[in-house]
Design an enzyme around this catalytic site. Sequence first.
Site, PDB file in Angstrom:
ATOM      1  N   TYR A   1      32.809 -44.264  22.583  1.00 46.41           N
ATOM      2  CA  TYR A   1      34.218 -43.878  22.488  1.00 46.41           C
ATOM      3  C   TYR A   1      34.374 -42.428  22.932  1.00 46.41           C
ATOM      4  O   TYR A   1      33.408 -41.699  23.063  1.00 46.41           O
ATOM      5  CB  TYR A   1      34.794 -44.124  21.092  1.00 46.41           C
ATOM      6  CG  TYR A   1      34.339 -43.223  19.973  1.00 46.41           C
ATOM      7  CD1 TYR A   1      34.840 -41.937  19.826  1.00 46.41           C
ATOM      8  CD2 TYR A   1      33.451 -43.681  19.008  1.00 46.41           C
ATOM      9  CE1 TYR A   1      34.448 -41.112  18.777  1.00 46.41           C
ATOM     10  CE2 TYR A   1      33.049 -42.877  17.953  1.00 46.41           C
ATOM     11  CZ  TYR A   1      33.553 -41.594  17.843  1.00 46.41           C
ATOM     12  OH  TYR A   1      33.158 -40.789  16.792  1.00 46.41           O
TER      13      TYR A   1
ATOM     14  N   SER B   1      30.091 -48.044  13.341  1.00 41.58           N
ATOM     15  CA  SER B   1      30.596 -46.944  14.152  1.00 41.58           C
ATOM     16  C   SER B   1      30.335 -45.620  13.443  1.00 41.58           C
ATOM     17  O   SER B   1      30.434 -45.543  12.211  1.00 41.58           O
ATOM     18  CB  SER B   1      32.100 -47.131  14.389  1.00 41.58           C
ATOM     19  OG  SER B   1      32.630 -46.122  15.215  1.00 41.58           O
ATOM     20  N   ASN B   2      29.981 -44.608  14.234  1.00 40.88           N
ATOM     21  CA  ASN B   2      29.694 -43.273  13.704  1.00 40.88           C
ATOM     22  C   ASN B   2      28.500 -43.280  12.755  1.00 40.88           C
ATOM     23  O   ASN B   2      28.407 -42.453  11.842  1.00 40.88           O
ATOM     24  CB  ASN B   2      30.931 -42.693  12.999  1.00 40.88           C
ATOM     25  CG  ASN B   2      32.104 -42.555  13.941  1.00 40.88           C
ATOM     26  OD1 ASN B   2      32.067 -41.788  14.892  1.00 40.88           O
ATOM     27  ND2 ASN B   2      33.150 -43.344  13.706  1.00 40.88           N
TER      28      ASN B   2
ATOM     29  N   PRO C   1      35.403 -41.538  26.023  1.00 38.03           N
ATOM     30  CA  PRO C   1      34.747 -41.403  27.334  1.00 38.03           C
ATOM     31  C   PRO C   1      35.291 -40.243  28.160  1.00 38.03           C
ATOM     32  O   PRO C   1      34.586 -39.730  29.039  1.00 38.03           O
ATOM     33  CB  PRO C   1      35.017 -42.753  28.011  1.00 38.03           C
ATOM     34  CG  PRO C   1      36.236 -43.289  27.319  1.00 38.03           C
ATOM     35  CD  PRO C   1      36.118 -42.823  25.907  1.00 38.03           C
TER      36      PRO C   1
ATOM     37  N   TYR D   1      44.190 -45.846  12.980  1.00 42.22           N
ATOM     38  CA  TYR D   1      45.128 -45.542  14.056  1.00 42.22           C
ATOM     39  C   TYR D   1      46.534 -45.859  13.535  1.00 42.22           C
ATOM     40  O   TYR D   1      47.063 -46.957  13.702  1.00 42.22           O
ATOM     41  CB  TYR D   1      44.831 -46.359  15.306  1.00 42.22           C
ATOM     42  CG  TYR D   1      43.435 -46.200  15.867  1.00 42.22           C
ATOM     43  CD1 TYR D   1      42.588 -45.178  15.443  1.00 42.22           C
ATOM     44  CD2 TYR D   1      42.960 -47.091  16.826  1.00 42.22           C
ATOM     45  CE1 TYR D   1      41.309 -45.045  15.967  1.00 42.22           C
ATOM     46  CE2 TYR D   1      41.685 -46.949  17.357  1.00 42.22           C
ATOM     47  CZ  TYR D   1      40.860 -45.938  16.918  1.00 42.22           C
ATOM     48  OH  TYR D   1      39.590 -45.808  17.432  1.00 42.22           O
TER      49      TYR D   1
END
Length: 313
Positions: A204, A156-157, A206, A58
Amino acid sequence: MKKIQIGKTDLRVRSLGLGTNKIGGYNLFPNLDDETGKKVVQTAIDHDVEMIDTAYMYGLGHSEELIGEVLQHNDRDKVVLASKAAQQVAEDGTVTLNNTPEFLTKSVDEALKRLQTDYLDIFYIHFPDQETPKAEAVGALQRLREAGKLRAIGVSNFSLAQVKEANADGYVDLVENQYNLLQPDATNELVPYLNEKNISFVPYEPFAAALLTGRYSLENLPHFEEGDHRLKIELYEPDQLKKNVAKVDQLKPIAARYDATVAQLVLAWYLKNPKIGPVIPGARTPEQLLSNVKAYDVQLSDADYEAVAKIFA
């Protein structure tokens, strides 16, 4: 307010957190403002939003830096701070995935510096690479936990097979994968395994990249500026977009019965869903954050919960 236990740890959080890819994520969204982003984080803390979820990608560490600035003016213990890493960025901008113990250890130390804290409540391997044995990667995070730098370990993922490999020694506490009403695949095979192993599932996206906020209609379809990552999302492809917007339109009369927005209704549906853990909607402005928090006031009936599920079945 009932709190959710994170995996097998002693961490407990309120069920609505904050995703921060719009806070400092200049490589994902155009026209972000740093001061507004910091105000979003401060507003979250002021309104008891405990889980704040960020990542190196990010803004290539910029989101972490902004959150770190805000944390200096607050009680660190009030925040359940999560970050993620796996992307190795070369000088020419090339990104490769790296799950080696050396890279993950370095990534945690660098995240701690940017966030200006001496521990992370949660650290995720953001994406799996193709080479590193997953149990070996998680083992490195376990050593960091034993050193006091982490309190909980996540991936994650990861596919179901990759999660099982990562959890070979029972060290995984959370899985953060894509899940929403328009993309419910995670609850088919992955979530049953997680529930069996007492691993928390953190969805994530949402709002399905804003599709589930109710801001669009068939007369007002979305248009994004160049550089917006949503231009690459399958849900927005022309053959899918109108069908998805039509489904979301069916939520508007249900939301109206609760004097709620569609976004608040969607969050309330997630909060009632026993299969998932903390939800981390993003917010670009403090006003969006405050609107999300109002989802706690929507006490969805069993009948309306089923009605929403049926629309997206």
